[in-house]
Design a protein around this motif. Structure first.
Motif, PDB file in Angstrom:
ATOM      1  N   PRO A   1      28.663  -1.349   0.164  1.00 51.76           N
ATOM      2  CA  PRO A   1      29.393  -0.432  -0.724  1.00 51.76           C
ATOM      3  C   PRO A   1      30.640   0.123  -0.051  1.00 51.76           C
ATOM      4  N   ILE A   2      31.670   0.394  -0.868  1.00 48.23           N
ATOM      5  CA  ILE A   2      32.919   0.986  -0.394  1.00 48.23           C
ATOM      6  C   ILE A   2      33.245   2.157  -1.303  1.00 48.23           C
ATOM      7  N   VAL A   3      33.489   3.319  -0.721  1.00 53.74           N
ATOM      8  CA  VAL A   3      33.943   4.482  -1.470  1.00 53.74           C
ATOM      9  C   VAL A   3      34.978   5.184  -0.614  1.00 53.74           C
ATOM     10  N   ASN A   4      36.240   5.171  -1.049  1.00 50.48           N
ATOM     11  CA  ASN A   4      37.263   5.923  -0.333  1.00 50.48           C
ATOM     12  C   ASN A   4      38.414   6.250  -1.260  1.00 50.48           C
ATOM     13  N   PRO A   5      39.225   7.242  -0.912  1.00 42.94           N
ATOM     14  CA  PRO A   5      40.270   7.710  -1.815  1.00 42.94           C
ATOM     15  C   PRO A   5      41.418   6.726  -2.020  1.00 42.94           C
ATOM     16  N   THR A   6      41.491   5.666  -1.242  1.00 41.47           N
ATOM     17  CA  THR A   6      42.576   4.701  -1.386  1.00 41.47           C
ATOM     18  C   THR A   6      42.269   3.660  -2.451  1.00 41.47           C
ATOM     19  N   VAL A   7      41.112   3.003  -2.358  1.00 40.47           N
ATOM     20  CA  VAL A   7      40.801   1.886  -3.256  1.00 40.47           C
ATOM     21  C   VAL A   7      39.709   2.237  -4.260  1.00 40.47           C
ATOM     22  N   GLY A   8      39.188   3.462  -4.227  1.00 40.84           N
ATOM     23  CA  GLY A   8      38.127   3.835  -5.146  1.00 40.84           C
ATOM     24  C   GLY A   8      36.786   3.319  -4.638  1.00 40.84           C
ATOM     25  N   TRP A   9      35.972   2.786  -5.561  1.00 45.64           N
ATOM     26  CA  TRP A   9      34.681   2.251  -5.157  1.00 45.64           C
ATOM     27  C   TRP A   9      34.723   0.731  -5.254  1.00 45.64           C
ATOM     28  N   GLY A  10      33.853   0.088  -4.509  1.00 45.25           N
ATOM     29  CA  GLY A  10      33.824  -1.370  -4.538  1.00 45.25           C
ATOM     30  C   GLY A  10      32.705  -1.920  -3.692  1.00 45.25           C
ATOM     31  N   LEU A  11      32.730  -3.229  -3.506  1.00 48.19           N
ATOM     32  CA  LEU A  11      31.726  -3.927  -2.724  1.00 48.19           C
ATOM     33  C   LEU A  11      32.405  -4.835  -1.710  1.00 48.19           C
ATOM     34  N   SER A  73      47.763   0.905  -3.618  1.00 48.54           N
ATOM     35  CA  SER A  73      47.666   2.239  -3.046  1.00 48.54           C
ATOM     36  C   SER A  73      48.766   3.116  -3.633  1.00 48.54           C
ATOM     37  N   ASP A  74      49.007   4.254  -3.011  1.00 46.90           N
ATOM     38  CA  ASP A  74      50.060   5.163  -3.451  1.00 46.90           C
ATOM     39  C   ASP A  74      51.079   5.343  -2.330  1.00 46.90           C
ATOM     40  N   THR A 249      43.289   9.250   2.969  1.00 45.66           N
ATOM     41  CA  THR A 249      43.891   8.316   2.031  1.00 45.66           C
ATOM     42  C   THR A 249      44.929   7.470   2.760  1.00 45.66           C
ATOM     43  N   PHE A 250      44.792   6.173   2.669  1.00 41.85           N
ATOM     44  CA  PHE A 250      45.722   5.268   3.330  1.00 41.85           C
ATOM     45  C   PHE A 250      47.143   5.493   2.789  1.00 41.85           C
ATOM     46  N   GLY A 251      48.076   5.753   3.709  1.00 45.19           N
ATOM     47  CA  GLY A 251      49.479   5.860   3.327  1.00 45.19           C
ATOM     48  C   GLY A 251      49.981   7.253   3.026  1.00 45.19           C
TER      49      GLY A 251
END
Length: 339
Positions: A1-11, A73-74, A249-251
């Protein structure tokens, strides 16, 4: 699982093989091959592979890295613009690789060269540009055409540089004793086929210390990276990239100079399971002269480790980290320690 403010959630998925290629060589660390990939809710995705070789009783080290993907990203600007909480959507697509060759100089000291070739397509959507302070940076530092609603670049970056390393760790994956110091230089020239001329220089120092036994370990890390004038925006150092620092957050915090320090406490509390707590701080600035006015960024969190093999310290890592931003923080999943 992936949860972070840059890419949201994912696998994401990671596979690694750790093996001796030359069984008669009892000195060299075991080779390893790793492949990884992920996809996320904001349509970011990537895949890559890493191959590490150790030859002739560890006198030669060769690392090959190849990968590609797209990161949505932003873009908050470069420098102090993050304080304005104004950003533009940025999409970065790239593919490339790095080759690193090291030769033992004496004892634990190594020196060598590395070559990197990357193709990147970058697009920043500039809606409401005139209303944003970031527009000032874009107008001053790029050839942006104000009649367009997007700033687009498509470039090749080709660079070569020196690598210096001191490695006295007792394990390549999760050390309990020793030091790892590295200095990397990469200079990008038109003569090598690079569209831009710039340089990136970084240095890292990791230390590992057992307390009474290997069940209790403190790991510490100092890191700094500097990018020269003319560095493309997607190569400018940013907090939230790699292991320094977790929870950002990346960036959002991006500038030519990035410096961090952090430490972890790792406790083997039962069988092959380990609990980890970590904390650190860092900053970004345009240069050493501006460090006094640079923001102080903190990071803290914890995680869980599982040692995959009984006789090898290869770890599956899950970390949760938070920074100054608040929000939900970030969840990290990988094979191997953060540092």
């Amino acid at each position: 699982p992936i949860v972070n403010p840059t890419v949201g959630w994912g696998l994401g998925a990671i596979a690694m093989v750790n093996y001796p290629l030359v069984k008669s060589d009892k000195v060299s660390p075991r080779y390893y091959t790793a492949v990884t990939g992920f996809g996320s809710s904001n349509k970011s995705c990537a895949a890559g592979a890493l191959q590490q070789f150790y030859f002739l009783e560890d006198d030669y080290r060769v690392k090959l890295i190849f990968g590609g993907g797209k990161l949505n990203s932003d873009f908050y600007g470069v420098g102090n613009y993050a304080a304005y909480e104004f950003s533009f959507p940025m999409g970065t697509t790239g593919i490339g690789g790095t080759v690193t060759l090291l030769r033992r100089v004496i004892d634990r000291f190594y020196a060598g060269i590395q070559y990197r070739l990357i193709w990147v397509k970058n697009e920043i959507e500039l809606n409401n540009l005139d209303e944003s302070v970031i527009g000032d940076w874009i107008r001053e530092n790029t050839d942006y055409d104000t009649s367009d609603l997007a700033y687009r670049t498509e470039k090749i970056s080709s660079g070569i540089g020196w690598v210096f390393q001191y490695d006295s760790r007792n394990d390549q994956f999760s050390a309990t004793d020793g030091w790892l110091a590295e200095i990397n230089t990469l200079s990008y020239f038109e003569q090598l086929g690079s569209d831009d001329v710039f340089g990136i220089f970084d240095a890292a120092l990791n230390g590992y210390f057992s307390i009474t036994s290997e069940k209790y370990v403190i790991a510490a890390r100092l890191y700094g990276v500097y990018a020269t004038t003319g560095t493309p925006v997607y190569f400018i150092p940013t907090m939230g990239q790699g292991a320094d620092l977790r929870g950002y957050t990346f960036g959002k915090y991006r500038d030519n100079l990035l410096m961090t320090m952090q430490a972890e406490f790792r406790w083997n509390f039962i069988w092959r399971f380990y609990l980890v707590v970590f904390g650190g701080m860092g900053t970004v600035a345009s240069g050493f002269d501006d460090l006094a006015d640079a923001p102080v960024l903190g990071s803290y969190g914890g995680g869980l480790r599982f040692k995959v093999l009984k006789d090898k310290r290869l770890m599956i890592r899950v970390d949760y980290g938070r920074g100054n931003e608040g929000g939900a923080g970030a969840l990290y999943f990988s094979i191997n320690e953060a540092f």
